[in-house]
Design a protein around this motif. Structure first.
Motif, PDB file in Angstrom:
ATOM      1  N   SER A  89       0.831  -1.198   0.000  1.00 35.33           N
ATOM      2  CA  SER A  89       0.000   0.000   0.000  1.00 35.33           C
ATOM      3  C   SER A  89       0.868   1.251   0.000  1.00 35.33           C
ATOM      4  N   SER A  90       2.082   1.150   0.581  1.00 38.05           N
ATOM      5  CA  SER A  90       3.010   2.269   0.398  1.00 38.05           C
ATOM      6  C   SER A  90       4.449   1.773   0.325  1.00 38.05           C
ATOM      7  N   ILE A  91       5.227   2.449  -0.504  1.00 34.55           N
ATOM      8  CA  ILE A  91       6.613   2.052  -0.741  1.00 34.55           C
ATOM      9  C   ILE A  91       7.508   3.239  -0.448  1.00 34.55           C
ATOM     10  N   GLU A  92       8.510   3.015   0.397  1.00 33.44           N
ATOM     11  CA  GLU A  92       9.472   4.087   0.673  1.00 33.44           C
ATOM     12  C   GLU A  92      10.850   3.619   0.231  1.00 33.44           C
ATOM     13  N   ILE A  93      11.533   4.444  -0.566  1.00 34.94           N
ATOM     14  CA  ILE A  93      12.902   4.109  -0.958  1.00 34.94           C
ATOM     15  C   ILE A  93      13.825   4.630   0.138  1.00 34.94           C
ATOM     16  N   ILE A  94      14.518   3.733   0.836  1.00 32.12           N
ATOM     17  CA  ILE A  94      15.392   4.158   1.940  1.00 32.12           C
ATOM     18  C   ILE A  94      16.788   4.458   1.412  1.00 32.12           C
ATOM     19  N   GLY A  95      17.283   3.574   0.534  1.00 30.20           N
ATOM     20  CA  GLY A  95      18.622   3.787  -0.030  1.00 30.20           C
ATOM     21  C   GLY A  95      18.622   3.390  -1.489  1.00 30.20           C
ATOM     22  N   ASP A  96      18.885   4.355  -2.369  1.00 33.11           N
ATOM     23  CA  ASP A  96      18.891   4.042  -3.805  1.00 33.11           C
ATOM     24  C   ASP A  96      20.087   3.179  -4.175  1.00 33.11           C
ATOM     25  N   SER A  97      19.947   2.459  -5.292  1.00 34.97           N
ATOM     26  CA  SER A  97      21.069   1.681  -5.815  1.00 34.97           C
ATOM     27  C   SER A  97      21.048   1.840  -7.336  1.00 34.97           C
ATOM     28  N   ASP A  98      22.083   2.487  -7.842  1.00 33.14           N
ATOM     29  CA  ASP A  98      22.161   2.739  -9.277  1.00 33.14           C
ATOM     30  C   ASP A  98      22.374   1.419 -10.024  1.00 33.14           C
ATOM     31  N   ALA A  99      21.341   0.990 -10.706  1.00 31.47           N
ATOM     32  CA  ALA A  99      21.375  -0.334 -11.342  1.00 31.47           C
ATOM     33  C   ALA A  99      22.527  -0.480 -12.328  1.00 31.47           C
ATOM     34  N   GLU A 100      22.894   0.618 -12.965  1.00 33.82           N
ATOM     35  CA  GLU A 100      23.984   0.568 -13.950  1.00 33.82           C
ATOM     36  C   GLU A 100      25.317   0.247 -13.279  1.00 33.82           C
ATOM     37  N   LYS A 101      25.472   0.802 -12.073  1.00 33.88           N
ATOM     38  CA  LYS A 101      26.771   0.684 -11.400  1.00 33.88           C
ATOM     39  C   LYS A 101      26.834  -0.456 -10.388  1.00 33.88           C
ATOM     40  N   TYR A 102      25.695  -0.977  -9.947  1.00 33.27           N
ATOM     41  CA  TYR A 102      25.680  -2.009  -8.902  1.00 33.27           C
ATOM     42  C   TYR A 102      26.362  -3.275  -9.415  1.00 33.27           C
ATOM     43  N   PRO A 103      27.425  -3.730  -8.714  1.00 27.35           N
ATOM     44  CA  PRO A 103      28.199  -4.859  -9.250  1.00 27.35           C
ATOM     45  C   PRO A 103      27.448  -6.196  -9.261  1.00 27.35           C
ATOM     46  N   LEU A 104      26.415  -6.318  -8.424  1.00 23.90           N
ATOM     47  CA  LEU A 104      25.690  -7.592  -8.374  1.00 23.90           C
ATOM     48  C   LEU A 104      24.484  -7.528  -9.291  1.00 23.90           C
ATOM     49  N   GLN A 105      24.552  -8.226 -10.374  1.00 25.20           N
ATOM     50  CA  GLN A 105      23.415  -8.262 -11.282  1.00 25.20           C
ATOM     51  C   GLN A 105      22.563  -9.491 -10.964  1.00 25.20           C
ATOM     52  N   PRO A 106      21.268  -9.431 -11.264  1.00 25.06           N
ATOM     53  CA  PRO A 106      20.438 -10.609 -10.985  1.00 25.06           C
ATOM     54  C   PRO A 106      20.739 -11.758 -11.941  1.00 25.06           C
ATOM     55  N   LYS A 107      21.924 -12.321 -11.811  1.00 20.44           N
ATOM     56  CA  LYS A 107      22.327 -13.480 -12.605  1.00 20.44           C
ATOM     57  C   LYS A 107      23.392 -14.216 -11.816  1.00 20.44           C
ATOM     58  N   LYS A 108      23.859 -15.358 -12.326  1.00 20.45           N
ATOM     59  CA  LYS A 108      24.869 -16.134 -11.595  1.00 20.45           C
ATOM     60  C   LYS A 108      26.255 -15.525 -11.791  1.00 20.45           C
ATOM     61  N   HIS A 109      26.917 -15.218 -10.673  1.00 15.26           N
ATOM     62  CA  HIS A 109      28.294 -14.727 -10.739  1.00 15.26           C
ATOM     63  C   HIS A 109      29.233 -15.834 -10.268  1.00 15.26           C
ATOM     64  N   SER A 110      30.470 -15.812 -10.743  1.00 22.77           N
ATOM     65  CA  SER A 110      31.418 -16.832 -10.289  1.00 22.77           C
ATOM     66  C   SER A 110      31.883 -16.529  -8.862  1.00 22.77           C
ATOM     67  N   LEU A 111      32.281 -17.576  -8.149  1.00 23.31           N
ATOM     68  CA  LEU A 111      32.763 -17.381  -6.779  1.00 23.31           C
ATOM     69  C   LEU A 111      34.020 -16.513  -6.768  1.00 23.31           C
ATOM     70  N   GLU A 112      34.829 -16.646  -7.812  1.00 20.29           N
ATOM     71  CA  GLU A 112      36.067 -15.847  -7.901  1.00 20.29           C
ATOM     72  C   GLU A 112      35.719 -14.359  -7.999  1.00 20.29           C
ATOM     73  N   PHE A 113      34.754 -14.043  -8.847  1.00 22.28           N
ATOM     74  CA  PHE A 113      34.335 -12.648  -8.975  1.00 22.28           C
ATOM     75  C   PHE A 113      33.772 -12.134  -7.643  1.00 22.28           C
ATOM     76  N   LEU A 114      32.951 -12.959  -7.012  1.00 21.22           N
ATOM     77  CA  LEU A 114      32.325 -12.520  -5.761  1.00 21.22           C
ATOM     78  C   LEU A 114      33.358 -12.319  -4.652  1.00 21.22           C
TER      79      LEU A 114
END
Ligand code: 4AD
Ligand code: MG
Length: 477
Positions: A89-114
């Motif tokens: 019913s209500s949404i508050e953005i507490i901390g933005d995250s720039d999707a372009e710059k955020y290193p964690l993308q919603p996909k599988k990353h290698s353990l080495e990268f992580l």
């Protein structure tokens, strides 16, 4: 209204009650469905957004990694994969995250990268599960010893002794190291250093633990230990956590029994308490195994392996028996070991330990009565004059997980051994005092905590089971 944790929300019966939930966005699909995670569980909470009623500028800021607060109604979910969801019913953005710059993308990353972005990897499914299991195991260890009436001793982190006598110490000083004060012989003059003598980070709390055991009977330590050994392996850290119990009026048998009981207790506790996370890690490992050729895949799944440890007693054999098995085995005869087993007395390498556990016995093994030359000065000398009452516990996929011994409680024997090995008796007068005043048979061991976490999570690199690994040439974060 208080914020609820997702773990609890997912167990709640939905009656259209209003709730507040806060967390980080994992994904946002079709401008309608947020997968929200707050770290309390691996499972995400689905938030349904009515995009017609939500301002455009808010919708744009619901990006992967953003911290948000949702007030909404808890309802039964019609979708697959979850039993409840929240109608926002209500949404508050507490901390933005720039999707372009955020290193964690919603996909599988290698353990080495992580590993390179270890400051963010807590926010992934795999590391979420690993560190919750680590937490569960830590708690289980304290609970086990507490139930048994052991006293938790906080041994010092800065010491002036080298407990293992292996010289793998990190020095602690507050000298200006480019210009330390020198004595008349040109040697560094530690009298002027902070402690008035050389000091280092502890490699083990055992010696102090023994002092306490000879007063409280049963104690354990659980703290960080440091080794400046230049081992770049998947099993070694320069900073690792160790659990070191020590028991008065106990011998090597009592020691083996305690270690086996403890390991089974904590594995069982983790299987019960961290069921969801271990189930996730089990699936993860199955996926990973699928990438391997058939003959390299393990016979057991993670959960089967853990249950197997609970259902079977550990095999107990002497070094000499193990030596015979190894010398006669085909691997040795066909020179498949990097280090061939020929002379009694050689130290076992991890390839040998793993052969015994994974190929020969196919279960955890406790090796006892090692040659005294390859073990520390404090271990109790056996009557044969050649071996000491040492024990190492070897685990499948890990190798040595526990190292311990019955201690030499006889002053004369201990002093003789220290002389033979050139260990200064005057510096360890306090240790020898326990043998002078009310000495008694006693025993203990050290469990490498990260090796236990490796085993229970099915991870393969020790750098992935400690939040911020310290290894040669690596001290990031
Ligand atoms: O075998 P270790 O060196 O034994 C001791 O330190 C004794 N003082 C213990 C005792 O009897 N109280 O180390 C004990 C365990 C090993 O079996 C291993 O699991 C772990 O500590 N360990 C390490 N873990 C990660 N990185 C390293 N560099 C480790 N070195 C030892
Ligand atoms: Mg050892």
């Amino acid at each position: 209204m208080a914020r609820l944790r997702i773990k609890d929300i997912l167990k709640t019966t939905p009656t259209e009650q209003t709730i507040i939930v806060k967390g980080w966005v994992r994904t946002f699909r079709n401008n309608s469905f947020i997968a929200l995670n707050d770290g309390s569980t691996n499972n995400n909470l689905q938030i349904v957004v009515d995009f017609n009623k939500t301002p455009e500028d808010i919708l744009k800021r619901i990006t992967t990694g953003a911290a948000i607060s949702i007030t909404g109604i808890l309802v039964a979910s019609l979708g697959k994969g979850q039993s409840v969801e929240v109608k926002a019913s209500s949404i508050e953005i507490i901390g933005d995250s720039d999707a372009e710059k955020y290193p964690l993308q919603p996909k599988k990353h290698s353990l080495e990268f992580l590993r390179e972005i270890a400051h963010l990897r807590f926010r992934t499914n795999t590391f979420g599960a690993v560190f919750r299991v680590r937490n569960t195991l830590s708690f289980a260890i304290h609970q086990f010893f507490n139930e048994k009436g052991f006293l938790n001793l906080h041994s010092p982190i800065i010491t002036s002794s080298d407990a293992e006598g292996a010289g793998e110490m990190f020095h602690v000083t507050n000298f200006d190291i480019s210009n330390p004060p020198k004595d008349e012989n040109g040697q560094i003059d530690y009298k002027h250093d902070f402690f008035g003598k050389p000091a280092n980070l502890t490699v083990s709390g055992q010696l102090e633990g023994e002092l306490a055991a000879l007063a409280f009977s049963d104690i354990y330590t659980f703290g960080p230990t440091f080794r400046a050994e230049n081992s770049n392996t998947t099993r070694h850290l320069a900073e690792f956590w160790m659990i070191e119990p020590e028991m008065a009026f106990s011998d090597l048998n009592d020691n083996m029994n305690l270690a086996e009981e403890m390991l089974q207790y904590v594995i069982n506790y983790a299987l019960k308490t961290s069921h969801d996370d271990i189930e996730f890690l089990n699936q993860r490992l199955l996926e990973e195994e699928k990438q391997k050729p058939q003959n390299e895949r393990s016979e057991f799944s993670l959960i089967e392996k853990l249950n197997f440890c609970l259902e079977n007693n550990f095999e107990r054999i002497t070094y000499s028996q193990a030596f015979d098995i190894l010398r006669e085995c085909n691997y040795n005869k066909k020179k498949k070991f990097n280090y061939l087993i020929d002379k009694w007395g050689v130290d076992l390498q991890s390839e040998h330990e793993r052969y015994l556990v994974e190929k020969h016995f196919k279960k955890p093994v406790i090796l006892i009565d090692y040659p005294k030359e390859i073990k520390s000065f404090y271990m109790r000398q056996n009557d044969d004059g050649k071996t000491v009452a040492a024990m190492d516990i070897l685990f499948p996929g890990i190798g040595e997980i526990v190292g311990g011994s019955q201690r030499e409680e006889r002053l004369e024997k201990l002093e003789t051994r220290m002389d033979e090995l050139g260990i200064p008796k005057d510096e360890l007068y306090w240790y020898l005092d326990t043998r002078r005043f009310g000495s008694c048979p006693h025993a203990g061991f050290g469990l490498g905590f990260e090796r236990l976490v490796l085993f229970v999570t099915g991870m393969t690199n020790i750098r992935d089971v400690i939040p911020f690994p310290r290894t040669p040439k690596n001290c990031e974060f």
